[in-house]
Design an enzyme around this catalytic site. Structure first.
Site, PDB file in Angstrom:
ATOM      1  N   GLY A 127       1.336  -1.615   4.313  1.00  0.00           N
ATOM      2  CA  GLY A 127       1.702  -0.278   3.880  1.00  0.00           C
ATOM      3  C   GLY A 127       2.645   0.438   4.816  1.00  0.00           C
ATOM      4  CD  GLU A 159      -6.906  -6.358   3.476  1.00  0.00           C
ATOM      5  OE1 GLU A 159      -7.212  -5.971   2.323  1.00  0.00           O
ATOM      6  OE2 GLU A 159      -6.151  -5.706   4.229  1.00  0.00           O
ATOM      7  CG  HIS A 185      -8.245   3.769   1.608  1.00  0.00           C
ATOM      8  ND1 HIS A 185      -8.345   3.597   2.966  1.00  0.00           N
ATOM      9  CD2 HIS A 185      -9.485   4.083   1.182  1.00  0.00           C
ATOM     10  CE1 HIS A 185      -9.598   3.812   3.346  1.00  0.00           C
ATOM     11  NE2 HIS A 185     -10.309   4.117   2.275  1.00  0.00           N
ATOM     12  NE  ARG A 216       6.841  21.565   3.595  1.00  0.00           N
ATOM     13  CZ  ARG A 216       8.142  21.826   3.548  1.00  0.00           C
ATOM     14  NH1 ARG A 216       8.738  22.000   2.387  1.00  0.00           N
ATOM     15  NH2 ARG A 216       8.843  21.898   4.645  1.00  0.00           N
ATOM     16  CG  HIS A 236       1.163   5.855   4.953  1.00  0.00           C
ATOM     17  ND1 HIS A 236       0.278   6.776   5.460  1.00  0.00           N
ATOM     18  CD2 HIS A 236       0.716   4.644   5.312  1.00  0.00           C
ATOM     19  CE1 HIS A 236      -0.662   6.132   6.131  1.00  0.00           C
ATOM     20  NE2 HIS A 236      -0.422   4.837   6.056  1.00  0.00           N
ATOM     21  CB  THR A 275      -9.198   1.244   7.715  1.00  0.00           C
ATOM     22  OG1 THR A 275      -8.736   1.873   6.534  1.00  0.00           O
ATOM     23  CG2 THR A 275     -10.567   0.670   7.505  1.00  0.00           C
ATOM     24  NE  ARG A 328      -9.406   7.993   4.920  1.00  0.00           N
ATOM     25  CZ  ARG A 328      -9.520   7.109   5.904  1.00  0.00           C
ATOM     26  NH1 ARG A 328      -8.693   6.077   5.995  1.00  0.00           N
ATOM     27  NH2 ARG A 328     -10.449   7.240   6.813  1.00  0.00           N
ATOM     28  CG  HIS A 355      -5.067  -2.195   9.831  1.00  0.00           C
ATOM     29  ND1 HIS A 355      -5.553  -1.188   9.057  1.00  0.00           N
ATOM     30  CD2 HIS A 355      -4.781  -1.655  11.030  1.00  0.00           C
ATOM     31  CE1 HIS A 355      -5.591  -0.075   9.777  1.00  0.00           C
ATOM     32  NE2 HIS A 355      -5.120  -0.331  10.968  1.00  0.00           N
ATOM     33  CD  GLU A 398      -6.892  -0.646   1.390  1.00  0.00           C
ATOM     34  OE1 GLU A 398      -7.017   0.390   2.066  1.00  0.00           O
ATOM     35  OE2 GLU A 398      -6.020  -1.485   1.618  1.00  0.00           O
ATOM     36  CG  ASN A 441      -1.800   1.127   1.372  1.00  0.00           C
ATOM     37  OD1 ASN A 441      -1.381   2.259   1.162  1.00  0.00           O
ATOM     38  ND2 ASN A 441      -3.040   0.878   1.723  1.00  0.00           N
ATOM     39  NE  ARG A 454      -7.672  10.984   6.055  1.00  0.00           N
ATOM     40  CZ  ARG A 454      -8.092  10.379   7.154  1.00  0.00           C
ATOM     41  NH1 ARG A 454      -7.252   9.623   7.853  1.00  0.00           N
ATOM     42  NH2 ARG A 454      -9.311  10.510   7.581  1.00  0.00           N
TER      43      ARG A 454
HETATM   44  N1  PXP Z   1      -5.623  -3.281   4.380  1.00  0.00           N
HETATM   45  C1  PXP Z   1      -6.591  -2.332   4.519  1.00  0.00           C
HETATM   46  C2  PXP Z   1      -7.987  -2.674   4.113  1.00  0.00           C
HETATM   47  C3  PXP Z   1      -6.278  -1.048   5.001  1.00  0.00           C
HETATM   48  O1  PXP Z   1      -7.248  -0.123   5.124  1.00  0.00           O
HETATM   49  C4  PXP Z   1      -4.939  -0.746   5.321  1.00  0.00           C
HETATM   50  C5  PXP Z   1      -4.591   0.622   5.804  1.00  0.00           C
HETATM   51  O2  PXP Z   1      -4.688   1.518   4.764  1.00  0.00           O
HETATM   52  C6  PXP Z   1      -3.983  -1.762   5.145  1.00  0.00           C
HETATM   53  C7  PXP Z   1      -4.350  -3.019   4.703  1.00  0.00           C
HETATM   54  C8  PXP Z   1      -2.531  -1.526   5.406  1.00  0.00           C
HETATM   55  O3  PXP Z   1      -2.316  -1.278   6.741  1.00  0.00           O
HETATM   56  P1  PXP Z   1      -0.899  -0.757   7.229  1.00  0.00           P
HETATM   57  O4  PXP Z   1      -0.654   0.553   6.558  1.00  0.00           O
HETATM   58  O5  PXP Z   1      -1.061  -0.669   8.705  1.00  0.00           O
HETATM   59  O6  PXP Z   1       0.106  -1.798   6.793  1.00  0.00           O
END
Ligand code: PXP
Length: 378
Positions: free
Chosen positions: A353, A291, A183, A158, A150, A241, A185, A331, A210, A147, A189
């Site tokens: 991620g 998931e 994702h 910025r 970030h 999430t 959103r 997650h 996502e 993911n 963001r």
């Molecule tokens: N899976 C889902 C559905 C998520 O919402 C997230 C967070 O964006 C992740 C996986 C990845 O989580 P992490 O960034 O904590 O590895």
């Protein structure tokens, strides 16, 4: 020091496989510097040893001898003849039964002893189960999807153009990841619409989008056509999430969303907590995957709590696979807690991620992805 396998009687098992398994067991416990000798014998051979050392005049299946010297881990004696008899009773192969006995003997050498009492018996069975799962892993490894949200979070700090999550995705793929996850959103963001459109064009592995099951997002998915959509809950105030989607409570609307995505040719995964009724509800919506939200496991504050969450994930992953769902997990997974989960054969994909992008700040994205790939692929 690699393990040595001594064959004392005619043996129908593959000696290289026993040796590889013994070497793997040593490595798995960071004991590769120690010597381990595995002796394969028959019932007469093990009976003699059992009688001589323990005054037990019968042919058991495995005996462990802890070493008395530093640098030597110990000896494990296995009766392959007994393994064959047990294999027939337990409907497995003599090869696999011999490896199970090797694991049992090895766990004894680690200091576990089921004869002490029921608690220790449980603890030992658990350790054996874990090693067995790892050693008999599926031949197909789980996929690792990264993911890159970030990277966009830093860009948005910025409001400029760098770092670009699209460039990151290319580098993540070059490092060997199996897919890219973003994702989108509602509040935009981090990931922007432009990112998803560009990613659709450049991602050569698999693009997972996502999103919340809203009208706006469903329209975007229908238009962009990611390789798969993961439906997630979304609250504006949350940092990330929090908790899985309540499919049970929202079954009608989720089922409609799944149908719409399927009509657009997009497979669907649903992000849920490892709970039986949510898994059953997810199955009823027609989604092909779930998931499992691993947050409770990742955030557990004590070892005991983490064990409990791990057991729940293992059980629920098995249940979901049994009812025909493909199982993903994600997650809060990081370089400390992913290895164990990677051994759960029902989990066929990890979505990770934050920990990977965080590490990449220090070691570069290629190294960070490769380090995580090593944990996931074993
Ligand atoms: N899976 C889902 C559905 C998520 O919402 C997230 C967070 O964006 C992740 C996986 C990845 O989580 P992490 O960034 O904590 O590895």
């Amino acid at each position: 020091m690699p393990a040595t396998v001594l064959v004392k009687s005619q043996s129908p098992v593959s000696i290289p496989r026993i040796k590889r398994s013994a070497d793997w067991l040593l490595r798995s416990q960071l004991l590769s510097h120690e010597e381990l000798t595995v002796v394969l014998t028959d019932n007469a051979g093990i009976k003699e040893i059992n009688e001589r050392w323990f005054k037990r005049p019968w042919a058991t299946n495995v005996i462990s001898f802890p070493a008395q010297e530093p640098g030597i881990f110990g000896d494990i004696v296995i009766s392959v003849e007994r393994a064959r008899e047990e294999a027939q009773e337990g409907l497995t192969t003599v090869q696999n039964r011999t490896i199970e006995l090797l694991i049992h003997g090895f766990v004894h050498l680690l200091g576990y002893d089921h004869e002490i009492g029921p608690n220790e018996e449980k603890r030992m069975a658990k350790k054996e189960f874990e090693l067995k799962r790892n050693l008999f892993r599926r031949s197909v490894m789980a996929d690792l999807c990264i993911n890159v949200d970030h990277v966009a979070t830093i860009r948005q700090a910025r409001g400029g153009v760098e770092p670009d999550p699209v460039v990151a995705a290319g580098m993540v793929e070059l490092a060997g990841a199996d897919g890219i996850v973003v994702h989108l959103r509602e509040d935009r963001r981090h990931i922007q619409d432009r990112d998803v459109r560009l990613l659709r064009q450049i991602v050569q592995t698999r693009l997972t989008l996502e999103m919340a099951a809203t009208e706006e997002m469903l329209g975007i998915a229908e238009d962009i056509k990611p390789d798969i959509v993961t439906l997630v809950p979304e609250k504006r105030q949350e940092i990330t999430t929090e908790g899985g989607l309540d499919v049970l409570g929202l079954e009608k609307s989720i089922t409609d969303a799944v149908k719409r995505l399927h009509d657009a040719g997009i497979p669907v995964s649903i992000f849920i907590d490892p709970e039986r009724d949510q898994i059953e509800a997810a199955r009823r919506t027609g989604a092909e995957c779930i998931e499992i939200h691993t947050g409770r496991y990742a955030d557990a504050e004590s070892e005991e709590a983490q064990e409990k969450e791990f057991d729940t994930i293992v059980e629920m992953a098995g249940f979901a696979a049994d009812i025909g769902l493909r199982v993903h997990a994600g997650h809060g997974l990081n370089y400390q807690n992913t290895g164990r989960l990677a051994a759960v054969s029902e989990i066929v994909e990890f979505s990770i991620g934050h920990s990977v992008i965080s590490r990449s700040v220090f070691v570069g994205i290629e190294r960070a992805v490769k380090d995580m790939l090593a944990l996931v692929k074993g």
